[in-house]
Design a protein around this motif. Structure first.
Motif, PDB file in Angstrom:
ATOM      1  N   ASN A 116       0.844  -1.063  -0.184  1.00  0.00           N
ATOM      2  CA  ASN A 116      -0.163  -0.042  -0.145  1.00  0.00           C
ATOM      3  C   ASN A 116       0.888   1.432  -0.017  1.00  0.00           C
ATOM      4  O   ASN A 116       0.275   2.333  -0.002  1.00  0.00           O
ATOM      5  CB  ASN A 116      -0.903  -0.044   1.225  1.00  0.00           C
ATOM      6  N   LYS A 117       2.207   1.143  -0.118  1.00  0.00           N
ATOM      7  CA  LYS A 117       2.914   2.333  -0.205  1.00  0.00           C
ATOM      8  C   LYS A 117       2.791   3.131   0.851  1.00  0.00           C
ATOM      9  O   LYS A 117       2.838   4.509   0.898  1.00  0.00           O
ATOM     10  CB  LYS A 117       3.020   3.149  -1.570  1.00  0.00           C
ATOM     11  N   GLN A 118       3.027   2.746   2.110  1.00  0.00           N
ATOM     12  CA  GLN A 118       2.993   3.543   3.553  1.00  0.00           C
ATOM     13  C   GLN A 118       4.082   2.895   4.293  1.00  0.00           C
ATOM     14  O   GLN A 118       4.505   1.982   4.240  1.00  0.00           O
ATOM     15  CB  GLN A 118       1.463   3.147   4.307  1.00  0.00           C
ATOM     16  N   TYR A 119       4.314   3.965   5.231  1.00  0.00           N
ATOM     17  CA  TYR A 119       5.615   3.414   6.152  1.00  0.00           C
ATOM     18  C   TYR A 119       5.361   4.446   7.522  1.00  0.00           C
ATOM     19  O   TYR A 119       4.714   5.524   7.458  1.00  0.00           O
ATOM     20  CB  TYR A 119       6.920   3.641   5.510  1.00  0.00           C
ATOM     21  N   MET A 120       6.179   3.991   8.299  1.00  0.00           N
ATOM     22  CA  MET A 120       6.196   4.524   9.808  1.00  0.00           C
ATOM     23  C   MET A 120       7.752   4.830  10.123  1.00  0.00           C
ATOM     24  O   MET A 120       8.543   3.719  10.215  1.00  0.00           O
ATOM     25  CB  MET A 120       5.570   4.036  10.710  1.00  0.00           C
ATOM     26  N   LYS A 121       8.366   5.762  10.478  1.00  0.00           N
ATOM     27  CA  LYS A 121       9.870   5.863  10.607  1.00  0.00           C
ATOM     28  C   LYS A 121       9.823   6.871  11.865  1.00  0.00           C
ATOM     29  O   LYS A 121       9.315   7.983  11.687  1.00  0.00           O
ATOM     30  CB  LYS A 121      10.748   6.642   9.509  1.00  0.00           C
ATOM     31  N   ALA A 122      10.565   6.394  12.839  1.00  0.00           N
ATOM     32  CA  ALA A 122      10.649   7.232  14.102  1.00  0.00           C
ATOM     33  C   ALA A 122      11.640   6.792  14.782  1.00  0.00           C
ATOM     34  O   ALA A 122      12.218   5.911  14.781  1.00  0.00           O
ATOM     35  CB  ALA A 122       9.289   6.865  14.999  1.00  0.00           C
ATOM     36  N   THR A 123      12.229   7.859  15.848  1.00  0.00           N
ATOM     37  CA  THR A 123      13.150   7.550  16.759  1.00  0.00           C
ATOM     38  C   THR A 123      12.829   6.752  17.808  1.00  0.00           C
ATOM     39  O   THR A 123      11.505   6.720  18.163  1.00  0.00           O
ATOM     40  CB  THR A 123      13.856   8.719  17.296  1.00  0.00           C
ATOM     41  N   SER A 265       9.653   8.995  -2.166  1.00  0.00           N
ATOM     42  CA  SER A 265       8.728   9.970  -1.785  1.00  0.00           C
ATOM     43  C   SER A 265       7.352   9.580  -2.227  1.00  0.00           C
ATOM     44  O   SER A 265       6.283  10.347  -1.803  1.00  0.00           O
ATOM     45  CB  SER A 265       9.096  11.294  -2.777  1.00  0.00           C
ATOM     46  N   SER A 266       6.965   8.411  -2.751  1.00  0.00           N
ATOM     47  CA  SER A 266       5.788   8.259  -3.126  1.00  0.00           C
ATOM     48  C   SER A 266       4.898   7.546  -2.128  1.00  0.00           C
ATOM     49  O   SER A 266       4.040   7.223  -2.096  1.00  0.00           O
ATOM     50  CB  SER A 266       5.734   7.164  -4.461  1.00  0.00           C
ATOM     51  N   TYR A 267       5.841   7.207  -0.896  1.00  0.00           N
ATOM     52  CA  TYR A 267       4.995   6.509   0.150  1.00  0.00           C
ATOM     53  C   TYR A 267       4.646   7.342   1.234  1.00  0.00           C
ATOM     54  O   TYR A 267       5.102   8.584   1.247  1.00  0.00           O
ATOM     55  CB  TYR A 267       6.217   5.678   0.979  1.00  0.00           C
ATOM     56  N   LYS A 268       3.485   7.180   1.699  1.00  0.00           N
ATOM     57  CA  LYS A 268       2.725   7.897   2.682  1.00  0.00           C
ATOM     58  C   LYS A 268       2.952   7.476   4.078  1.00  0.00           C
ATOM     59  O   LYS A 268       3.032   6.378   4.393  1.00  0.00           O
ATOM     60  CB  LYS A 268       1.286   7.722   2.253  1.00  0.00           C
ATOM     61  N   GLU A 269       3.298   8.690   5.060  1.00  0.00           N
ATOM     62  CA  GLU A 269       3.807   8.225   6.230  1.00  0.00           C
ATOM     63  C   GLU A 269       2.385   7.880   7.110  1.00  0.00           C
ATOM     64  O   GLU A 269       1.532   8.870   6.954  1.00  0.00           O
ATOM     65  CB  GLU A 269       4.511   9.256   7.043  1.00  0.00           C
ATOM     66  N   VAL A 270       2.505   6.977   7.817  1.00  0.00           N
ATOM     67  CA  VAL A 270       1.184   6.850   8.578  1.00  0.00           C
ATOM     68  C   VAL A 270       1.510   5.969   9.995  1.00  0.00           C
ATOM     69  O   VAL A 270       2.555   5.853  10.486  1.00  0.00           O
ATOM     70  CB  VAL A 270       0.264   5.671   7.902  1.00  0.00           C
ATOM     71  N   SER A 271       0.639   5.721  10.894  1.00  0.00           N
ATOM     72  CA  SER A 271       0.851   5.285  12.260  1.00  0.00           C
ATOM     73  C   SER A 271       1.140   3.735  12.242  1.00  0.00           C
ATOM     74  O   SER A 271       0.671   2.886  11.261  1.00  0.00           O
ATOM     75  CB  SER A 271      -0.598   5.386  12.948  1.00  0.00           C
ATOM     76  N   VAL A 272       1.603   3.208  13.259  1.00  0.00           N
ATOM     77  CA  VAL A 272       1.832   1.802  13.414  1.00  0.00           C
ATOM     78  C   VAL A 272       0.414   1.010  13.312  1.00  0.00           C
ATOM     79  O   VAL A 272       0.520   0.088  12.497  1.00  0.00           O
ATOM     80  CB  VAL A 272       2.646   1.415  14.593  1.00  0.00           C
ATOM     81  N   ASP A 273      -0.242   1.676  13.853  1.00  0.00           N
ATOM     82  CA  ASP A 273      -1.856   0.867  13.825  1.00  0.00           C
ATOM     83  C   ASP A 273      -2.290   0.634  12.454  1.00  0.00           C
ATOM     84  O   ASP A 273      -2.861  -0.383  11.909  1.00  0.00           O
ATOM     85  CB  ASP A 273      -2.838   1.519  14.840  1.00  0.00           C
ATOM     86  N   GLU A 274      -2.237   1.570  11.715  1.00  0.00           N
ATOM     87  CA  GLU A 274      -2.720   1.568  10.268  1.00  0.00           C
ATOM     88  C   GLU A 274      -1.962   0.574   9.553  1.00  0.00           C
ATOM     89  O   GLU A 274      -2.423  -0.219   8.586  1.00  0.00           O
ATOM     90  CB  GLU A 274      -2.578   3.030   9.644  1.00  0.00           C
ATOM     91  N   ILE A 275      -0.536   0.207   9.608  1.00  0.00           N
ATOM     92  CA  ILE A 275       0.353  -0.343   9.010  1.00  0.00           C
ATOM     93  C   ILE A 275      -0.063  -1.828   9.415  1.00  0.00           C
ATOM     94  O   ILE A 275      -0.395  -2.848   8.391  1.00  0.00           O
ATOM     95  CB  ILE A 275       1.702  -0.117   9.196  1.00  0.00           C
TER      96      ILE A 275
END
Length: 282
Positions: A116-123, A265-275
């Motif tokens: 679904n071209k989504q990601y979550m990236k965090a410290t 850049s085509s990926y959308k940033e979302v929450s962990v729950d959504e992924i």
């Protein structure tokens, strides 16, 4: 001042000086020699710590089983780890298409949904449980590599090992470490000093406890040491349980892979729950 006066002052001061020295000496206590039980516990802790693997790379094919509540998903994939640098889990759909990726480095946590071209990236400090518990990359590395750890530290030195306790009275040894609201427990076999389970509990009287349980099974030889080929990970919060079962096959030491993933850049940033919700819908 007359000589007689000086002598009087000296005679008065001398008892206080010696008294002061005597009192200071009384405070200094000779360290008690360790008891045989303490020596046995320390030797066992050292043996467990010495069981850590020294390989720079560990790679393997993996079969995953992920459960979130009543939903269950089974996938194949790859596990790629480079000591002190990267841990990567690649989840494959239909056996050949990468559906998702989990990448851990000392700097960040990355979860990607390739479908679904989504990601979550965090410290680590921005993820509640990791921040509250003081867990970092090196702690998670120890969990994947079947090792002891001290939160916030890059490795367990002999000095840090002294902060742990070992109960050798039962069938298996119980190693424990407490820090603030955190409780850490390791279950290890007494004959081989091999970690069979790691348990982490974060106590929160307002939001409820959060618990991570990591079980190790199916140990196989690798570089003259044993490595667990089945990892059963259960994460519990007040209202959710996530369970991950990883079965490793074909352990190797491949080093021909990049340790950092560039997110398009085509990926959308979302929450962990959504992924997670997207993964379970596959």
């Amino acid at each position: 001042m007359k000589a007689t006066s000086i002598m009087k002052v000296a005679l008065i001061a001398v008892p206080f000086l010696f008294g002061g020295c005597k009192s200071k000496q009384a405070v200094v206590e000779t360290p008690k020699p360790p008891t045989p039980e303490t020596i046995q516990q320390n030797n066992f802790l050292q043996k467990v710590n010495d069981n850590a693997h020294y390989a720079k790379f560990i790679t393997s094919k993996v079969k995953f089983s992920i459960e979130v509540g009543v939903q269950k998903l089974t996938l194949t994939g790859n596990l790629k780890m480079k000591r002190d640098d990267c841990i990567r889990l690649q989840l494959m759909a239909f056996g050949f298409v990468e559906a998702g990726r989990i990448e851990l480095t000392p700097e960040y946590v990355l979860i990607m949904d390739r479908i679904n071209k989504q990601y979550m990236k965090a410290t680590y400090s921005s993820v509640d449980f990791l921040r509250n518990s003081g867990l970092n990359f090196y702690t998670l590395q120890a969990l994947f590599w079947n090792e002891l750890f001290v939160p916030g530290q890059t490795k367990v030195t002999d000095e840090l090992l002294k902060n742990m306790k070992a109960d050798l009275s039962g069938e298996d040894a119980i190693i424990s470490l407490e820090s603030g609201k955190m409780q850490y427990r390791w279950l290890a076999t007494k004959d081989r000093a091999r970690i069979r389970m790691t348990n982490i509990i974060y106590n929160d009287q307002f939001r409820g406890n959060t618990q991570l349980n990591w079980d190790y099974e199916d140990f196989r030889t690798m570089n003259r040491k044993y490595f667990p080929c089945e990892h059963i990970v259960t994460f519990n919060t007040q209202d959710k349980e996530v369970k991950l079962d990883m079965m490793l096959n074909y352990l190797k030491h491949d080093d021909g892979w990049e340790t950092r993933t560039d997110v398009s850049s085509s990926y959308k940033e979302v929450s962990v729950d959504e992924i997670l919700r997207r993964f379970m819908a596959l």
